[in-house]
Design an enzyme around this catalytic site. Structure first.
Site, PDB file in Angstrom:
ATOM      1  CE  LYS A  29       6.643   1.270   3.101  1.00 10.48           C
ATOM      2  NZ  LYS A  29       5.341   1.758   3.577  1.00 10.48           N
ATOM      3  CG  ASN A  30       6.701   5.091   4.739  1.00  6.50           C
ATOM      4  OD1 ASN A  30       6.048   4.429   3.912  1.00  6.50           O
ATOM      5  ND2 ASN A  30       7.029   4.612   5.925  1.00  6.50           N
ATOM      6  CB  CYS A 124       1.495  -3.812   7.454  1.00  5.79           C
ATOM      7  SG  CYS A 124       2.658  -3.391   6.196  1.00  5.79           S
ATOM      8  NE  ARG A 129      -1.111   0.976  10.045  1.00  4.87           N
ATOM      9  CZ  ARG A 129      -0.243   0.959   9.041  1.00  4.87           C
ATOM     10  NH1 ARG A 129      -0.104  -0.097   8.298  1.00  4.87           N
ATOM     11  NH2 ARG A 129       0.473   2.018   8.779  1.00  4.87           N
ATOM     12  CG  ASP A 319       8.313   1.619   9.906  1.00  4.58           C
ATOM     13  OD1 ASP A 319       7.334   1.030  10.393  1.00  4.58           O
ATOM     14  OD2 ASP A 319       8.220   2.640   9.213  1.00  4.58           O
ATOM     15  NE  ARG A 412       2.562  -2.958   1.020  1.00  2.14           N
ATOM     16  CZ  ARG A 412       1.973  -2.618   2.148  1.00  2.14           C
ATOM     17  NH1 ARG A 412       1.517  -3.554   2.959  1.00  2.14           N
ATOM     18  NH2 ARG A 412       1.820  -1.359   2.486  1.00  2.14           N
TER      19      ARG A 412
HETATM   20  N1  EPU Z   1      -3.680   6.383  14.578  1.00  7.09           N
HETATM   21  C1  EPU Z   1      -4.931   6.539  15.125  1.00  7.09           C
HETATM   22  N2  EPU Z   1      -5.888   7.145  14.362  1.00  7.09           N
HETATM   23  C2  EPU Z   1      -5.636   7.583  13.096  1.00  7.09           C
HETATM   24  C3  EPU Z   1      -4.351   7.429  12.560  1.00  7.09           C
HETATM   25  C4  EPU Z   1      -3.378   6.824  13.321  1.00  7.09           C
HETATM   26  O1  EPU Z   1      -5.181   6.154  16.258  1.00  7.09           O
HETATM   27  O2  EPU Z   1      -6.576   8.120  12.480  1.00  7.09           O
HETATM   28  C5  EPU Z   1      -2.634   5.742  15.392  1.00  7.09           C
HETATM   29  C6  EPU Z   1      -2.082   4.444  14.812  1.00  7.09           C
HETATM   30  O3  EPU Z   1      -2.941   3.362  15.076  1.00  7.09           O
HETATM   31  C7  EPU Z   1      -0.755   4.339  15.510  1.00  7.09           C
HETATM   32  C8  EPU Z   1      -0.319   5.801  15.654  1.00  7.09           C
HETATM   33  O4  EPU Z   1      -1.493   6.570  15.408  1.00  7.09           O
HETATM   34  O5  EPU Z   1      -0.928   3.798  16.783  1.00  7.09           O
HETATM   35  C9  EPU Z   1       0.756   6.274  14.714  1.00  7.09           C
HETATM   36  O6  EPU Z   1       0.502   5.783  13.421  1.00  7.09           O
HETATM   37  P1  EPU Z   1       0.708   6.686  12.122  1.00  7.09           P
HETATM   38  O7  EPU Z   1      -0.624   7.265  11.750  1.00  7.09           O
HETATM   39  O8  EPU Z   1       1.834   7.608  12.322  1.00  7.09           O
HETATM   40  O9  EPU Z   1       1.078   5.603  11.078  1.00  7.09           O
HETATM   41  P2  EPU Z   1       0.831   5.737   9.560  1.00  7.09           P
HETATM   42  O10 EPU Z   1       0.849   7.169   9.170  1.00  7.09           O
HETATM   43  O11 EPU Z   1      -0.312   4.894   9.165  1.00  7.09           O
HETATM   44  C10 EPU Z   1       3.353   5.712   8.834  1.00  7.09           C
HETATM   45  C11 EPU Z   1       4.199   4.847   7.954  1.00  7.09           C
HETATM   46  C12 EPU Z   1       4.373   3.496   8.639  1.00  7.09           C
HETATM   47  C13 EPU Z   1       5.072   3.728   9.983  1.00  7.09           C
HETATM   48  C14 EPU Z   1       4.235   4.694  10.827  1.00  7.09           C
HETATM   49  C15 EPU Z   1       4.894   5.073  12.138  1.00  7.09           C
HETATM   50  C16 EPU Z   1       3.610   5.663   5.775  1.00  7.09           C
HETATM   51  C17 EPU Z   1       2.962   5.410   4.469  1.00  7.09           C
HETATM   52  N3  EPU Z   1       3.523   4.687   6.675  1.00  7.09           N
HETATM   53  O12 EPU Z   1       2.112   5.019   8.983  1.00  7.09           O
HETATM   54  O13 EPU Z   1       5.224   2.741   7.797  1.00  7.09           O
HETATM   55  O14 EPU Z   1       5.177   2.509  10.668  1.00  7.09           O
HETATM   56  O15 EPU Z   1       3.988   5.913  10.079  1.00  7.09           O
HETATM   57  O16 EPU Z   1       6.120   5.661  11.905  1.00  7.09           O
HETATM   58  O17 EPU Z   1       4.215   6.709   5.970  1.00  7.09           O
HETATM   59  C18 EPU Z   1       6.181   0.775   6.953  1.00  7.09           C
HETATM   60  O18 EPU Z   1       6.836   1.503   6.206  1.00  7.09           O
HETATM   61  O19 EPU Z   1       6.393  -0.456   7.070  1.00  7.09           O
HETATM   62  C19 EPU Z   1       5.084   1.374   7.725  1.00  7.09           C
HETATM   63  C20 EPU Z   1       4.121   0.663   8.283  1.00  7.09           C
END
Ligand code: EPU
Length: 433
Positions: A29-30, A124, A129, A319, A412
């Protein structure tokens, strides 16, 4: 589209370790979502194979079509995205809000057209976030930012982004993907420091390099991107979506809980090195090959305390935290889970406690779990994809019937989960309304 009202009914095994057979892992998915978004970096159609049939992929396709790019399916697992007629720069609000990964489109669209509008992305309910890293980074690349209360708009007066240095204060998967893709069409050099190392990031980066992108440092925490013109894909440069390591890890944990013998096929065991090591330490018998994992539930879990701390790749993935917590309810002794990435990702605990789990929550990031406890089937509703699959696993090992509400969340990220689980011996059915 799956209705939010769909739910799963599971007749639990009551602790019996009877699951057996083979289960195949779908495309990630990611990884597929950023690969689809990358189409806007091209001057011709791109082809993506090993597409998982999941709700987030459908939502991403709807968003891309809304921007007037064309999407066609060659077969169920192969799609082509043609960005040549794309002209719109506004991401459809209601669809974007359904999944946070919609934000991955912002970088390629802004880099191509010099403008993009999008709502605060949804997804989610696993914490605040925020999107500060995105907004700060684009402003560093020369875009101005405007918020009308409903939509954000980013715009570059020159129509181009400028290469710059971005030092991420924390590692973010989607921010890394976003600025890597934006840098490809920017003027000059972009340097990204403290980038995410997740296999999904690396694999999409390698695909883009195969199409002419100049990205160096792949697989390290600093990426350097030389900006330039639109990329061109060729017949040889199809992107094959890598196997979903979180799906494979979920099946692995299920195997450790309830399998007499389970083979997880079409996966990359190396992507799960840490969860595999931890499960082995608990007594699970695991054999790995190049693209499969065989697992047999351990006879006697050792009573030593098991502790996990979620961490960016290659650490223990956030995850898999909820599925592993279910595993700890069946382990002897007191286990600890420290969720370091998201502050709202232990919200599902109260429902596990309702099923009989002995879990104490110390704060938003820490829980301790005493096991083993025979869980009792109950009606529960997962607040996110991974809590949803954790509840399915809890329902499978429990005594009696469980109802898992809001199948949409599970759909999803997991393709036709009930059909695949039935093949390995799970008594599960979907009720559609
Ligand atoms: N964060 C910030 N500011 C930002 C962006 C992120 O503070 O502008 C923080 C987040 O709040 C979190 C940390 O950075 O504390 C890391 O989050 P990250 O940005 O890496 O998460 P993401 O990119 O939104 C992806 C996956 C998630 C997975 C996370 C962590 C995708 C589409 N989603 O999310 O997947 O949990 O990385 O590995 O790639 C899932 O598949 O169920 C899922 C939620």
């Amino acid at each position: 589209m799956t209705s939010n009202k769909d739910y799963f009914v599971i007749e639990g095994l009551g602790g019996a370790k009877k699951l057996h057979g083979k289960i195949s892992v779908s495309g990630s998915k990611n990884a597929v979502l950023p690969a689809m978004a990358s189409a806007f970096l091209f001057d011709n159609p791109i082809t993506i194979t090993n597409i998982p049939d999941t709700e987030d992929v459908k939502r991403m396709a709807e968003l891309i079509k809304g921007l007037k790019a064309r999407i066609s399916h060659k077969d169920k697992r192969t799609l082509t995205i043609d960005p040549r007629n794309a002209k719109k720069t506004i991401l459809e609000r209601e669809i974007s809000k359904r999944f946070r990964a919609s934000i991955i489109l912002v970088g390629p669209v802004l880099a191509r057209f010099g403008k993009v509008s999008f709502p605060h992305p949804g997804g989610c309910v696993i914490g605040a976030r925020p999107i500060d890293l995105f907004l700060e980074g684009f402003q560093k690349m020369g875009a101005t930012f405007f918020d009308n209360g409903e939509m954000f708009t980013l715009e570059s007066k020159t129509g181009k982004l400028n290469g710059t240095e971005i030092n991420f204060k924390l590692q973010s998967v989607t921010a890394t993907e976003t600025f890597m893709m934006a840098g490809i069409l920017a003027q000059g050099t972009t340097v990204l420091r403290n980038v995410a190392l997740e296999p999904e990031v690396t694999s999409v980066a390698e695909f883009l390099v195969s199409c002419g992108a100049r990205i160096s440092g792949i697989g390290t925490t600093t990426l350097t991107i030389e900006g330039g013109d639109l990329l061109t894909s060729t017949i040889e440069t199809k992107y094959e979506v890598i196997p979903d390591r979180i799906e494979a890890g979920s099946f692995l944990i299920l195997g450790a809980l309830a399998a007499s013998r389970l083979t997880i096929e079409k996966c990359v065991p190396e992507h799960l090195a840490i969860p595999i090591q931890i499960l082995r330490e608990t007594g699970a018998e695991i054999e790995t090959g190049k693209n499969f994992i065989k697992i047999k539930s351990g006879e006697n879990n050792s009573c030593s305390a098991i502790s996990i701390r979620t961490h960016e790749y290659p650490g223990f993935p956030t995850d898999l935290q909820a599925p592993f917590t279910v595993f700890l309810t069946q382990s002897c002794g007191e286990g600890t889970v420290f969720e370091t990435i998201f502050e709202g990702r232990l919200n599902y605990i109260s429902d596990l406690v309702k099923m009989g789990a002995d879990i104490k929550m110390w704060d938003a990031h820490h829980i301790t779990i005493k096991g083993p406890v025979l869980l009792k089937g109950k009606e529960v509703e997962g607040p996110d994809i991974r809590a949803g699959i954790a509840f399915i696993m809890a329902g499978i090992i429990a005594e009696g019937q469980s109802i898992i509400r809001n199948a949409y969340f599970i759909d999803r990220g997991y393709e036709k989960i009930e059909k695949r689980l039935r093949k390995i011996g799970v008594n599960i059915r979907r009720v559609t309304s």
